[in-house]
Design a protein around this motif. Structure first.
Motif, PDB file in Angstrom:
ATOM      1  N   MET A   1       0.792  -1.158   0.000  1.00  0.00           N
ATOM      2  CA  MET A   1       0.000   0.000   0.000  1.00  0.00           C
ATOM      3  C   MET A   1       0.863   1.262   0.000  1.00  0.00           C
ATOM      4  O   MET A   1       0.419   2.265  -0.530  1.00  0.00           O
ATOM      5  CB  MET A   1      -0.776  -0.110   1.257  1.00  0.00           C
ATOM      6  N   GLU A   2       1.945   1.081   0.613  1.00  0.00           N
ATOM      7  CA  GLU A   2       2.839   2.204   0.665  1.00  0.00           C
ATOM      8  C   GLU A   2       3.330   2.552  -0.724  1.00  0.00           C
ATOM      9  O   GLU A   2       3.536   3.727  -1.027  1.00  0.00           O
ATOM     10  CB  GLU A   2       4.021   1.843   1.577  1.00  0.00           C
ATOM     11  N   ASN A   3       3.481   1.565  -1.564  1.00  0.00           N
ATOM     12  CA  ASN A   3       3.927   1.805  -2.931  1.00  0.00           C
ATOM     13  C   ASN A   3       2.847   2.535  -3.733  1.00  0.00           C
ATOM     14  O   ASN A   3       3.175   3.388  -4.576  1.00  0.00           O
ATOM     15  CB  ASN A   3       4.266   0.496  -3.621  1.00  0.00           C
ATOM     16  N   VAL A   4       1.648   2.193  -3.449  1.00  0.00           N
ATOM     17  CA  VAL A   4       0.540   2.833  -4.172  1.00  0.00           C
ATOM     18  C   VAL A   4       0.449   4.295  -3.744  1.00  0.00           C
ATOM     19  O   VAL A   4       0.254   5.190  -4.589  1.00  0.00           O
ATOM     20  CB  VAL A   4      -0.796   2.106  -3.893  1.00  0.00           C
ATOM     21  N   ALA A   5       0.628   4.565  -2.451  1.00  0.00           N
ATOM     22  CA  ALA A   5       0.562   5.936  -1.985  1.00  0.00           C
ATOM     23  C   ALA A   5       1.730   6.718  -2.554  1.00  0.00           C
ATOM     24  O   ALA A   5       1.587   7.906  -2.914  1.00  0.00           O
ATOM     25  CB  ALA A   5       0.609   5.978  -0.461  1.00  0.00           C
ATOM     26  N   GLU A   6       2.880   6.065  -2.630  1.00  0.00           N
ATOM     27  CA  GLU A   6       4.050   6.705  -3.199  1.00  0.00           C
ATOM     28  C   GLU A   6       3.817   6.975  -4.689  1.00  0.00           C
ATOM     29  O   GLU A   6       4.212   8.032  -5.197  1.00  0.00           O
ATOM     30  CB  GLU A   6       5.232   5.755  -2.982  1.00  0.00           C
ATOM     31  N   PHE A   7       3.175   6.034  -5.343  1.00  0.00           N
ATOM     32  CA  PHE A   7       2.902   6.146  -6.778  1.00  0.00           C
ATOM     33  C   PHE A   7       1.911   7.287  -7.047  1.00  0.00           C
ATOM     34  O   PHE A   7       2.050   8.030  -8.016  1.00  0.00           O
ATOM     35  CB  PHE A   7       2.378   4.789  -7.287  1.00  0.00           C
ATOM     36  N   ILE A   8       0.930   7.438  -6.183  1.00  0.00           N
ATOM     37  CA  ILE A   8      -0.087   8.479  -6.352  1.00  0.00           C
ATOM     38  C   ILE A   8       0.529   9.860  -6.129  1.00  0.00           C
ATOM     39  O   ILE A   8       0.067  10.835  -6.723  1.00  0.00           O
ATOM     40  CB  ILE A   8      -1.278   8.209  -5.411  1.00  0.00           C
ATOM     41  N   LYS A   9       1.559   9.942  -5.333  1.00  0.00           N
ATOM     42  CA  LYS A   9       2.161  11.234  -5.048  1.00  0.00           C
ATOM     43  C   LYS A   9       3.020  11.735  -6.203  1.00  0.00           C
ATOM     44  O   LYS A   9       3.419  12.891  -6.205  1.00  0.00           O
ATOM     45  CB  LYS A   9       3.015  11.140  -3.780  1.00  0.00           C
ATOM     46  N   GLN A  10       3.276  10.936  -7.138  1.00  0.00           N
ATOM     47  CA  GLN A  10       4.113  11.334  -8.268  1.00  0.00           C
ATOM     48  C   GLN A  10       3.380  12.393  -9.108  1.00  0.00           C
ATOM     49  O   GLN A  10       2.172  12.273  -9.369  1.00  0.00           O
ATOM     50  CB  GLN A  10       4.424  10.118  -9.160  1.00  0.00           C
ATOM     51  N   PRO A  11       4.054  13.448  -9.605  1.00  0.00           N
ATOM     52  CA  PRO A  11       3.395  14.463 -10.412  1.00  0.00           C
ATOM     53  C   PRO A  11       2.905  13.913 -11.743  1.00  0.00           C
ATOM     54  O   PRO A  11       1.883  14.356 -12.272  1.00  0.00           O
ATOM     55  CB  PRO A  11       4.465  15.509 -10.648  1.00  0.00           C
ATOM     56  N   PHE A  12       3.609  12.904 -12.234  1.00  0.00           N
ATOM     57  CA  PHE A  12       3.167  12.305 -13.495  1.00  0.00           C
ATOM     58  C   PHE A  12       1.792  11.691 -13.345  1.00  0.00           C
ATOM     59  O   PHE A  12       0.925  11.821 -14.208  1.00  0.00           O
ATOM     60  CB  PHE A  12       4.197  11.243 -13.946  1.00  0.00           C
ATOM     61  N   VAL A  13       1.532  10.999 -12.258  1.00  0.00           N
ATOM     62  CA  VAL A  13       0.246  10.342 -12.005  1.00  0.00           C
ATOM     63  C   VAL A  13      -0.832  11.405 -11.883  1.00  0.00           C
ATOM     64  O   VAL A  13      -1.940  11.243 -12.412  1.00  0.00           O
ATOM     65  CB  VAL A  13       0.341   9.454 -10.754  1.00  0.00           C
ATOM     66  N   TRP A  14      -0.517  12.482 -11.150  1.00  0.00           N
ATOM     67  CA  TRP A  14      -1.508  13.540 -11.010  1.00  0.00           C
ATOM     68  C   TRP A  14      -1.809  14.158 -12.388  1.00  0.00           C
ATOM     69  O   TRP A  14      -2.965  14.411 -12.721  1.00  0.00           O
ATOM     70  CB  TRP A  14      -0.986  14.646 -10.073  1.00  0.00           C
ATOM     71  N   GLY A  15      -0.827  14.367 -13.171  1.00  0.00           N
ATOM     72  CA  GLY A  15      -1.037  14.914 -14.510  1.00  0.00           C
ATOM     73  C   GLY A  15      -1.822  13.956 -15.396  1.00  0.00           C
ATOM     74  O   GLY A  15      -2.703  14.347 -16.164  1.00  0.00           O
ATOM     75  N   LEU A  16      -1.460  12.639 -15.264  1.00  0.00           N
ATOM     76  CA  LEU A  16      -2.181  11.620 -16.048  1.00  0.00           C
ATOM     77  C   LEU A  16      -3.642  11.553 -15.638  1.00  0.00           C
ATOM     78  O   LEU A  16      -4.544  11.503 -16.485  1.00  0.00           O
ATOM     79  CB  LEU A  16      -1.494  10.262 -15.876  1.00  0.00           C
TER      80      LEU A  16
END
Length: 169
Positions: A1-16
């Motif tokens: 879960m920590e990886n998913v939270a880390e993944f969501i914090k990425q600016p690329f994900v937010w932009g996507l």
């Protein structure tokens, strides 16, 4: 879960994610516009078919009216030609010239009965007057009156029947 939270914090994900949300709304807007336009196209096609049907009906009615007028015109032209031929035939009918000459002579004789002093000059004058009266009376009301009652319609003299009574007295 920590990886998913880390993944969501990425600016690329937010932009996507933001890009996908915008793409979804644009796609939904395009789809609704496409559906609305297809409904409008169907409605306009139906309206066009109705208008073409009305136009075809109107053209058929006009064509029938024009055909009826053409047929009536053809019949009237034929009748006109037949009447013209009949009129020409009646004008050249044998005996017509003799009837004309008889009517002229009758008018001249009636006039002579009134002016008997010098028979030959008076006769010629009466004959010329009767011919000019006849020619003048070929048109108009005098012609109609003469056709209905031939003894009437000339100037000069009385009716032949009244002249016969005078001769018998």
């Amino acid at each position: 879960m920590e990886n998913v939270a880390e993944f969501i914090k990425q600016p690329f994900v937010w932009g996507l994610a933001l890009g996908l949300i915008l793409a979804f709304f644009a796609w939904k807007s395009g789809l609704s516009t496409k559906l609305r336009l297809s409904r409008d196209i169907r409605r306009l096609e139906n309206e066009l078919r109705e208008l073409q049907g009305h136009l075809n009906t109107q053209l058929k009615i006009n064509a029938q009216g024009n055909q009826a007028l053409q047929d009536e015109l053809k019949v009237l032209r034929e009748q006109n030609e037949n009447l013209r031929i009949s009129n020409a035939t009646l004008q050249t009918k044998p005996g017509r010239a003799e009837v004309k000459q008889y009517q002229i002579m009758e008018a001249a004789v009636r006039q002579m009965r009134e002016q008997a002093p010098g028979f030959a000059p008076a006769w010629e004058k009466a004959l010329r007057d009767a011919e000019s009266d006849f020619e003048a009376g070929e048109n108009g009301i005098r012609r109609l009156v003469r056709r209905v009652m031939p003894a009437i319609g000339y100037q000069g003299g009385n009716h032949p029947a009244s002249d016969d009574k005078d001769d018998n007295d």
